[in-house]
Motif scaffolding. Structure first.
Motif, PDB file in Angstrom:
ATOM      1  N   UNK A  50     -36.759  26.767  40.964  1.00  0.00           N
ATOM      2  CA  UNK A  50     -37.679  26.625  40.485  1.00  0.00           C
ATOM      3  C   UNK A  50     -38.613  26.152  42.174  1.00  0.00           C
ATOM      4  N   UNK A  51     -40.033  26.056  41.238  1.00  0.00           N
ATOM      5  CA  UNK A  51     -41.350  25.980  42.821  1.00  0.00           C
ATOM      6  C   UNK A  51     -40.742  27.093  43.438  1.00  0.00           C
ATOM      7  N   UNK A  52     -40.509  28.476  42.844  1.00  0.00           N
ATOM      8  CA  UNK A  52     -40.850  29.637  43.334  1.00  0.00           C
ATOM      9  C   UNK A  52     -41.177  30.962  42.797  1.00  0.00           C
ATOM     10  N   UNK A  53     -40.525  30.841  41.607  1.00  0.00           N
ATOM     11  CA  UNK A  53     -40.624  31.958  40.566  1.00  0.00           C
ATOM     12  C   UNK A  53     -39.792  32.381  39.852  1.00  0.00           C
ATOM     13  N   UNK A  54     -40.018  33.797  39.269  1.00  0.00           N
ATOM     14  CA  UNK A  54     -38.831  33.855  38.082  1.00  0.00           C
ATOM     15  C   UNK A  54     -38.881  35.457  38.068  1.00  0.00           C
ATOM     16  N   UNK A  55     -36.883  36.438  38.447  1.00  0.00           N
ATOM     17  CA  UNK A  55     -36.830  37.581  39.170  1.00  0.00           C
ATOM     18  C   UNK A  55     -36.118  37.873  37.752  1.00  0.00           C
ATOM     19  N   UNK A  56     -36.724  39.085  37.619  1.00  0.00           N
ATOM     20  CA  UNK A  56     -36.645  39.834  36.346  1.00  0.00           C
ATOM     21  C   UNK A  56     -36.792  41.545  36.476  1.00  0.00           C
ATOM     22  N   UNK A  57     -35.934  41.523  35.634  1.00  0.00           N
ATOM     23  CA  UNK A  57     -36.124  43.558  35.332  1.00  0.00           C
ATOM     24  C   UNK A  57     -37.251  44.023  34.554  1.00  0.00           C
ATOM     25  N   UNK A  58     -37.896  44.764  34.522  1.00  0.00           N
ATOM     26  CA  UNK A  58     -38.768  45.273  33.408  1.00  0.00           C
ATOM     27  C   UNK A  58     -38.504  47.004  33.224  1.00  0.00           C
ATOM     28  N   UNK A  59     -38.081  47.481  31.963  1.00  0.00           N
ATOM     29  CA  UNK A  59     -38.150  49.312  31.508  1.00  0.00           C
ATOM     30  C   UNK A  59     -39.514  49.700  31.678  1.00  0.00           C
ATOM     31  N   UNK A  60     -40.026  50.938  32.648  1.00  0.00           N
ATOM     32  CA  UNK A  60     -40.528  51.353  32.496  1.00  0.00           C
ATOM     33  C   UNK A  60     -40.159  52.284  31.392  1.00  0.00           C
ATOM     34  N   UNK A  61     -41.897  52.998  30.883  1.00  0.00           N
ATOM     35  CA  UNK A  61     -41.233  53.950  30.073  1.00  0.00           C
ATOM     36  C   UNK A  61     -41.319  55.319  30.639  1.00  0.00           C
ATOM     37  N   UNK A  62     -41.166  56.382  30.228  1.00  0.00           N
ATOM     38  CA  UNK A  62     -41.318  58.098  30.343  1.00  0.00           C
ATOM     39  C   UNK A  62     -42.485  57.559  30.497  1.00  0.00           C
ATOM     40  N   UNK A  63     -43.029  58.728  31.539  1.00  0.00           N
ATOM     41  CA  UNK A  63     -44.462  59.461  31.983  1.00  0.00           C
ATOM     42  C   UNK A  63     -44.699  60.151  32.633  1.00  0.00           C
ATOM     43  N   UNK A  64     -46.625  60.509  32.984  1.00  0.00           N
ATOM     44  CA  UNK A  64     -46.546  61.497  34.187  1.00  0.00           C
ATOM     45  C   UNK A  64     -46.729  60.707  35.025  1.00  0.00           C
ATOM     46  N   UNK A  65     -47.266  61.267  35.797  1.00  0.00           N
ATOM     47  CA  UNK A  65     -47.061  60.980  37.454  1.00  0.00           C
ATOM     48  C   UNK A  65     -47.529  62.133  38.071  1.00  0.00           C
ATOM     49  N   UNK A  66     -49.232  62.143  38.721  1.00  0.00           N
ATOM     50  CA  UNK A  66     -49.516  63.496  40.073  1.00  0.00           C
ATOM     51  C   UNK A  66     -48.544  63.294  40.944  1.00  0.00           C
ATOM     52  N   UNK A  67     -48.451  64.251  42.136  1.00  0.00           N
ATOM     53  CA  UNK A  67     -47.568  64.496  43.304  1.00  0.00           C
ATOM     54  C   UNK A  67     -49.165  64.576  44.307  1.00  0.00           C
ATOM     55  N   UNK A  68     -49.341  63.717  44.960  1.00  0.00           N
ATOM     56  CA  UNK A  68     -50.498  63.529  46.349  1.00  0.00           C
ATOM     57  C   UNK A  68     -50.632  65.182  46.535  1.00  0.00           C
ATOM     58  N   UNK A  69     -49.712  66.170  46.982  1.00  0.00           N
ATOM     59  CA  UNK A  69     -49.755  67.128  48.024  1.00  0.00           C
ATOM     60  C   UNK A  69     -49.864  67.692  47.316  1.00  0.00           C
ATOM     61  N   UNK A  70     -49.591  68.171  45.917  1.00  0.00           N
ATOM     62  CA  UNK A  70     -49.921  69.458  45.144  1.00  0.00           C
ATOM     63  C   UNK A  70     -51.103  69.212  44.169  1.00  0.00           C
ATOM     64  N   UNK A  71     -50.944  68.229  43.963  1.00  0.00           N
ATOM     65  CA  UNK A  71     -51.726  67.766  42.174  1.00  0.00           C
ATOM     66  C   UNK A  71     -50.883  68.451  41.434  1.00  0.00           C
ATOM     67  N   UNK A  72     -50.442  68.803  41.458  1.00  0.00           N
ATOM     68  CA  UNK A  72     -49.316  69.074  40.347  1.00  0.00           C
ATOM     69  C   UNK A  72     -49.578  68.074  39.720  1.00  0.00           C
ATOM     70  N   UNK A  73     -48.809  67.952  37.842  1.00  0.00           N
ATOM     71  CA  UNK A  73     -48.694  66.495  36.133  1.00  0.00           C
ATOM     72  C   UNK A  73     -47.140  66.783  36.772  1.00  0.00           C
TER      73      UNK A  73
END
Length: 96
Positions: A50-73
């Motif tokens: 109360x007065x501070x906030x709510x802490x919770x866990x959220x699931x993130x789906x599988x996804x495609x990301x990019x390696x910043x060093x090589x640009x590889x997906x």
């Protein structure tokens, strides 16, 4: 310029002063609260401070990301992330 965040030692000292108790009891209370929040959120629940906030866990789906060093997906597996929504009262006190 931003100031350094409060350390656990400083937090325990301030909590002991507010509670009119010793630092050992304040440290035990802080550890108990931290343990309760950790257990609840890791179990998929949420905790509202109360007065501070709510802490919770959220699931993130599988996804495609990019390696910043090589640009590889790369395919990143689904995972979970801990989030916190800040209470309006705290936002108002900061911006007030």
């Amino acid at each position: 310029m931003a100031t350094k965040p409060m350390t656990k030692t400083q937090l325990v000292a301030a909590l002991a002063e507010r509670m009119d108790t010793d630092k050992k009891s304040a440290s035990a209370a802080l550890d108990a609260i931290t343990g309760l929040i950790t257990d609840e959120v890791s179990g998929g629940g949420a905790v509202t401070l109360p007065g501070v906030g709510k802490i919770y866990c959220r699931e993130r789906p599988e996804r495609m990301v990019r390696n910043p060093a090589t640009g590889e997906q790369i395919k990143k597996d689904a995972d979970k992330v801990v989030k916190m929504t800040i209470a309006k009262a705290l936002k108002d006190s900061v911006n007030g």
